[in-house]
Structures are given as structure tokens and as C-alpha cells.
Design a protein around this motif. Structure first.
Motif, PDB file in Angstrom:
ATOM      1  N   LEU A 159      96.778  27.013  25.984  1.00 47.38           N
ATOM      2  CA  LEU A 159      97.856  26.960  25.009  1.00 47.38           C
ATOM      3  C   LEU A 159      98.275  25.522  24.737  1.00 47.38           C
ATOM      4  O   LEU A 159      98.471  25.120  23.589  1.00 47.38           O
ATOM      5  CB  LEU A 159      99.044  27.786  25.502  1.00 47.38           C
ATOM      6  CG  LEU A 159     100.183  27.979  24.516  1.00 47.38           C
ATOM      7  CD1 LEU A 159      99.695  28.629  23.232  1.00 47.38           C
ATOM      8  CD2 LEU A 159     101.285  28.810  25.147  1.00 47.38           C
ATOM      9  N   ASP A 160      98.384  24.735  25.805  1.00 48.98           N
ATOM     10  CA  ASP A 160      98.739  23.323  25.640  1.00 48.98           C
ATOM     11  C   ASP A 160      97.690  22.595  24.801  1.00 48.98           C
ATOM     12  O   ASP A 160      98.026  21.856  23.874  1.00 48.98           O
ATOM     13  CB  ASP A 160      98.881  22.662  27.010  1.00 48.98           C
ATOM     14  CG  ASP A 160      99.279  21.212  26.891  1.00 48.98           C
ATOM     15  OD1 ASP A 160     100.449  20.939  26.543  1.00 48.98           O
ATOM     16  OD2 ASP A 160      98.410  20.338  27.139  1.00 48.98           O
ATOM     17  N   ARG A 161      96.440  22.829  25.105  1.00 47.70           N
ATOM     18  CA  ARG A 161      95.355  22.162  24.381  1.00 47.70           C
ATOM     19  C   ARG A 161      95.336  22.573  22.906  1.00 47.70           C
ATOM     20  O   ARG A 161      95.177  21.740  22.008  1.00 47.70           O
ATOM     21  CB  ARG A 161      94.017  22.485  25.040  1.00 47.70           C
ATOM     22  CG  ARG A 161      92.842  21.745  24.458  1.00 47.70           C
ATOM     23  CD  ARG A 161      93.006  20.277  24.670  1.00 47.70           C
ATOM     24  NE  ARG A 161      91.888  19.537  24.157  1.00 47.70           N
ATOM     25  CZ  ARG A 161      91.618  18.298  24.490  1.00 47.70           C
ATOM     26  NH1 ARG A 161      92.383  17.655  25.332  1.00 47.70           N
ATOM     27  NH2 ARG A 161      90.590  17.682  23.979  1.00 47.70           N
ATOM     28  N   LEU A 162      95.499  23.871  22.657  1.00 47.27           N
ATOM     29  CA  LEU A 162      95.441  24.364  21.288  1.00 47.27           C
ATOM     30  C   LEU A 162      96.648  23.925  20.469  1.00 47.27           C
ATOM     31  O   LEU A 162      96.515  23.602  19.287  1.00 47.27           O
ATOM     32  CB  LEU A 162      95.335  25.889  21.285  1.00 47.27           C
ATOM     33  CG  LEU A 162      94.040  26.448  21.868  1.00 47.27           C
ATOM     34  CD1 LEU A 162      94.141  27.953  22.020  1.00 47.27           C
ATOM     35  CD2 LEU A 162      92.836  26.062  21.023  1.00 47.27           C
ATOM     36  N   ALA A 163      97.818  23.912  21.080  1.00 44.32           N
ATOM     37  CA  ALA A 163      99.034  23.570  20.344  1.00 44.32           C
ATOM     38  C   ALA A 163      99.195  22.070  20.154  1.00 44.32           C
ATOM     39  O   ALA A 163      99.622  21.626  19.099  1.00 44.32           O
ATOM     40  CB  ALA A 163     100.262  24.129  21.068  1.00 44.32           C
ATOM     41  N   ARG A 164      98.849  21.300  21.165  1.00 48.33           N
ATOM     42  CA  ARG A 164      99.067  19.856  21.095  1.00 48.33           C
ATOM     43  C   ARG A 164      97.822  19.077  20.733  1.00 48.33           C
ATOM     44  O   ARG A 164      97.909  17.913  20.346  1.00 48.33           O
ATOM     45  CB  ARG A 164      99.608  19.362  22.435  1.00 48.33           C
ATOM     46  CG  ARG A 164     100.992  19.890  22.723  1.00 48.33           C
ATOM     47  CD  ARG A 164     101.618  19.179  23.907  1.00 48.33           C
ATOM     48  NE  ARG A 164     102.944  19.721  24.126  1.00 48.33           N
ATOM     49  CZ  ARG A 164     103.282  20.470  25.160  1.00 48.33           C
ATOM     50  NH1 ARG A 164     102.390  20.756  26.080  1.00 48.33           N
ATOM     51  NH2 ARG A 164     104.503  20.923  25.294  1.00 48.33           N
ATOM     52  N   GLY A 165      96.683  19.715  20.895  1.00 48.00           N
ATOM     53  CA  GLY A 165      95.434  19.022  20.582  1.00 48.00           C
ATOM     54  C   GLY A 165      95.166  17.902  21.554  1.00 48.00           C
ATOM     55  O   GLY A 165      95.515  17.972  22.715  1.00 48.00           O
ATOM     56  N   GLY A 166      94.562  16.888  21.054  1.00 48.98           N
ATOM     57  CA  GLY A 166      94.232  15.737  21.879  1.00 48.98           C
ATOM     58  C   GLY A 166      92.875  15.205  21.503  1.00 48.98           C
ATOM     59  O   GLY A 166      91.963  15.969  21.205  1.00 48.98           O
ATOM     60  N   ASP A 167      92.774  13.904  21.520  1.00 49.85           N
ATOM     61  CA  ASP A 167      91.499  13.268  21.207  1.00 49.85           C
ATOM     62  C   ASP A 167      90.635  13.100  22.448  1.00 49.85           C
ATOM     63  O   ASP A 167      89.444  12.829  22.347  1.00 49.85           O
ATOM     64  CB  ASP A 167      91.736  11.888  20.571  1.00 49.85           C
ATOM     65  CG  ASP A 167      92.396  12.014  19.203  1.00 49.85           C
ATOM     66  OD1 ASP A 167      92.225  13.066  18.558  1.00 49.85           O
ATOM     67  OD2 ASP A 167      93.083  11.066  18.794  1.00 49.85           O
ATOM     68  N   ASP A 168      91.264  13.249  23.617  1.00 49.90           N
ATOM     69  CA  ASP A 168      90.518  13.080  24.850  1.00 49.90           C
ATOM     70  C   ASP A 168      89.650  14.309  25.118  1.00 49.90           C
ATOM     71  O   ASP A 168      89.842  15.368  24.541  1.00 49.90           O
ATOM     72  CB  ASP A 168      91.478  12.862  26.023  1.00 49.90           C
ATOM     73  CG  ASP A 168      92.435  14.033  26.214  1.00 49.90           C
ATOM     74  OD1 ASP A 168      92.834  14.653  25.208  1.00 49.90           O
ATOM     75  OD2 ASP A 168      92.778  14.334  27.363  1.00 49.90           O
ATOM     76  N   GLU A 169      88.684  14.109  26.000  1.00 52.26           N
ATOM     77  CA  GLU A 169      87.831  15.223  26.383  1.00 52.26           C
ATOM     78  C   GLU A 169      88.645  16.197  27.226  1.00 52.26           C
ATOM     79  O   GLU A 169      89.409  15.802  28.103  1.00 52.26           O
ATOM     80  CB  GLU A 169      86.641  14.712  27.194  1.00 52.26           C
ATOM     81  CG  GLU A 169      85.704  15.819  27.622  1.00 52.26           C
ATOM     82  CD  GLU A 169      84.545  15.308  28.463  1.00 52.26           C
ATOM     83  OE1 GLU A 169      83.940  16.129  29.151  1.00 52.26           O
ATOM     84  OE2 GLU A 169      84.258  14.100  28.429  1.00 52.26           O
ATOM     85  N   PHE A 170      88.504  17.470  26.949  1.00 55.52           N
ATOM     86  CA  PHE A 170      89.204  18.504  27.701  1.00 55.52           C
ATOM     87  C   PHE A 170      88.417  18.754  28.980  1.00 55.52           C
ATOM     88  O   PHE A 170      87.329  19.315  28.948  1.00 55.52           O
ATOM     89  CB  PHE A 170      89.311  19.765  26.844  1.00 55.52           C
ATOM     90  CG  PHE A 170      90.077  20.893  27.476  1.00 55.52           C
ATOM     91  CD1 PHE A 170      91.277  20.674  28.135  1.00 55.52           C
ATOM     92  CD2 PHE A 170      89.611  22.192  27.383  1.00 55.52           C
ATOM     93  CE1 PHE A 170      91.992  21.719  28.692  1.00 55.52           C
ATOM     94  CE2 PHE A 170      90.321  23.244  27.929  1.00 55.52           C
ATOM     95  CZ  PHE A 170      91.506  23.010  28.594  1.00 55.52           C
ATOM     96  N   ALA A 171      88.943  18.284  30.085  1.00 56.91           N
ATOM     97  CA  ALA A 171      88.265  18.389  31.376  1.00 56.91           C
ATOM     98  C   ALA A 171      89.233  18.937  32.426  1.00 56.91           C
ATOM     99  O   ALA A 171      89.822  18.187  33.192  1.00 56.91           O
ATOM    100  CB  ALA A 171      87.729  17.021  31.790  1.00 56.91           C
ATOM    101  N   PRO A 172      89.417  20.255  32.445  1.00 52.70           N
ATOM    102  CA  PRO A 172      90.406  20.853  33.343  1.00 52.70           C
ATOM    103  C   PRO A 172      89.941  21.072  34.773  1.00 52.70           C
ATOM    104  O   PRO A 172      90.721  21.532  35.615  1.00 52.70           O
ATOM    105  CB  PRO A 172      90.701  22.190  32.661  1.00 52.70           C
ATOM    106  CG  PRO A 172      89.413  22.555  31.997  1.00 52.70           C
ATOM    107  CD  PRO A 172      88.833  21.228  31.536  1.00 52.70           C
ATOM    108  N   GLU A 173      88.709  20.723  35.096  1.00 53.76           N
ATOM    109  CA  GLU A 173      88.159  21.054  36.407  1.00 53.76           C
ATOM    110  C   GLU A 173      88.947  20.479  37.579  1.00 53.76           C
ATOM    111  O   GLU A 173      89.166  21.168  38.573  1.00 53.76           O
ATOM    112  CB  GLU A 173      86.684  20.610  36.509  1.00 53.76           C
ATOM    113  CG  GLU A 173      85.734  21.439  35.699  1.00 53.76           C
ATOM    114  CD  GLU A 173      85.680  21.054  34.232  1.00 53.76           C
ATOM    115  OE1 GLU A 173      84.951  21.725  33.486  1.00 53.76           O
ATOM    116  OE2 GLU A 173      86.348  20.087  33.813  1.00 53.76           O
ATOM    117  N   ALA A 174      89.389  19.238  37.488  1.00 55.73           N
ATOM    118  CA  ALA A 174      90.104  18.622  38.621  1.00 55.73           C
ATOM    119  C   ALA A 174      91.421  19.341  38.897  1.00 55.73           C
ATOM    120  O   ALA A 174      91.746  19.630  40.055  1.00 55.73           O
ATOM    121  CB  ALA A 174      90.351  17.138  38.359  1.00 55.73           C
ATOM    122  N   SER A 175      92.169  19.652  37.846  1.00 56.43           N
ATOM    123  CA  SER A 175      93.441  20.352  38.072  1.00 56.43           C
ATOM    124  C   SER A 175      93.196  21.797  38.512  1.00 56.43           C
ATOM    125  O   SER A 175      93.952  22.335  39.328  1.00 56.43           O
ATOM    126  CB  SER A 175      94.334  20.293  36.829  1.00 56.43           C
ATOM    127  OG  SER A 175      93.754  20.992  35.755  1.00 56.43           O
TER     128      SER A 175
END
Length: 187
Positions: A159-175
Motif C-alpha cells: 500500500l505504501d509503495r502503490l500510494a506513495r510511489g518512489g523512484d528507488d528500487e523496491f527491495a523489501p527483503e531486508a525488512s
């Protein structure tokens, strides 16, 4: 070649995922699917019936994706599980973005419609059981509880990624790995 009902539902998911719940009308679905006027209404007489149809359609699509994952060998480590969940989240935030947005819109509708909520909980129970098996494989002593927490966290990241977007690579593995370690240690 998909059947007409599937064409209607695919178009409805596109409208819902691209424009939100306010845009979801029978006429908009007909237009999005290049369908003759009235086609959507022939399959789903009311908006509630259309929403229920979309929910079932989303379950079918997501169940197929999860079945592919479930068929893979069980993860042997927290890092491997975090990698698999992270890859799934990237897919859902990227190529399957519209489908994910439609799913989140349906989740919000389920907060106000008991019939949708009942179906959502039934499907969620299956997902929690599947995820619980993988959590048990990496050492969770309370796999279903931890599955619910992991999936809620994943939905939050999406939801955070979709709503806020971001130019960075989406890399959720560490969290994800950090969360999984905390869950496994919480026994």
C-alpha cells in the motif's frame, strides 16, 4: 479466448485498479472492455453483485499465483522466505499493480459490506494456512498468528509503495527478514 463473463470481470478489475471505486459503473466496465452496452449489467445486475464478482475473480487470479509458490519446495531459512515474499511483493507492486490496486479497493469496500467481508475472511484463512506452513518450516512456533502478521506487513509495504510511489528500487527483503527473525524469536 476468455469467455464473456471473464472479459467483463477483467475490464472491471482494470476500471477499479486504474480509476478507483467511484469510477466503477456498469457503463465504465462495458466501455473499458469494448463490450456492447448492457453486457456488464446482464452478468451483474447491481453494483454489489459486480463487486462480489470482482472479489471472486481476484481470488481466482491470486490463488493461481499462490499455488505456484506453494508448489515450490518449502523455504529452509528466514532469508529464503524473505526473498520469496519480496519477489512476490515486487510482482504485485510492478507488473500486477492494477490487480493489486483493485484488491485493495475491494478490501476497503469489504469494511462496509458484510457479504464481501465474509468472502474475504474465508479466502484469507486459506492464505494464512498456506503462509503458516512456510513459517513453521523456518521455525515459527505460532505459524498462523505469524502468517497473519507477515501478510499484514506485506500489504502495508504494498500500500505504501502503490500510494506513495518512489523512484528507488523496491527491495523489501531486508525488512521482511528482520520481521521474520523477530516473529520466529517470539516463541
Amino acid at each position: 479466448m476468455p469467455g464473456r463473463r471473464e472479459q467483463v470481470l477483467d475490464a472491471a478489475v482494470q476500471v477499479l485498479g486504474e480509476q478507483g471505486t467511484r469510477a466503477l459503473t456498469h457503463r465504465a466496465v462495458d466501455a473499458r472492455g469494448n463490450l456492447p452496452s448492457g453486457t456488464t449489467s446482464n452478468y451483474f445486475r447491481t453494483r454489489d453483485a459486480l463487486l462480489a464478482g470482482i472479489l471472486g475473480y481476484l481470488f481466482e487470479r491470486e490463488t493461481a499465483a499462490f499455488a505456484t509458490l506453494a508448489g515450490a519446495p518449502r523455504p529452509v531459512s528466514v532469508d529464503e522466505l524473505a526473498g520469496r515474499v519480496g519477489a512476490l511483493l515486487r510482482q504485485l507492486a510492478g507488473p500486477a499493480r492494477t490487480l493489486t490496486l483493485a484488491r485493495h479497493a475491494i478490501f476497503l469496500e469489504a469494511a462496509h459490506q458484510e457479504a464481501l467481508r465474509v468472502e474475504l475472511l474465508e479466502w484469507s484463512s486459506k492464505l494464512w494456512a498456506w503462509a503458516g506452513e512456510w513459517l513453521a518450516a523456518v521455525g515459527s512456533g505460532r505459524p498462523e498468528k505469524h502468517a497473519r502478521q507477515l501478510l499484514a506487513y506485506g500489504d502495508g509495504l504494498l500500500l505504501d509503495r502503490l500510494a506513495r510511489g518512489g523512484d528507488d528500487e523496491f527491495a523489501p527483503e531486508a525488512s521482511l527478514a528482520a520481521l521474520l527473525r523477530a516473529l520466529v524469536a517470539d516463541d
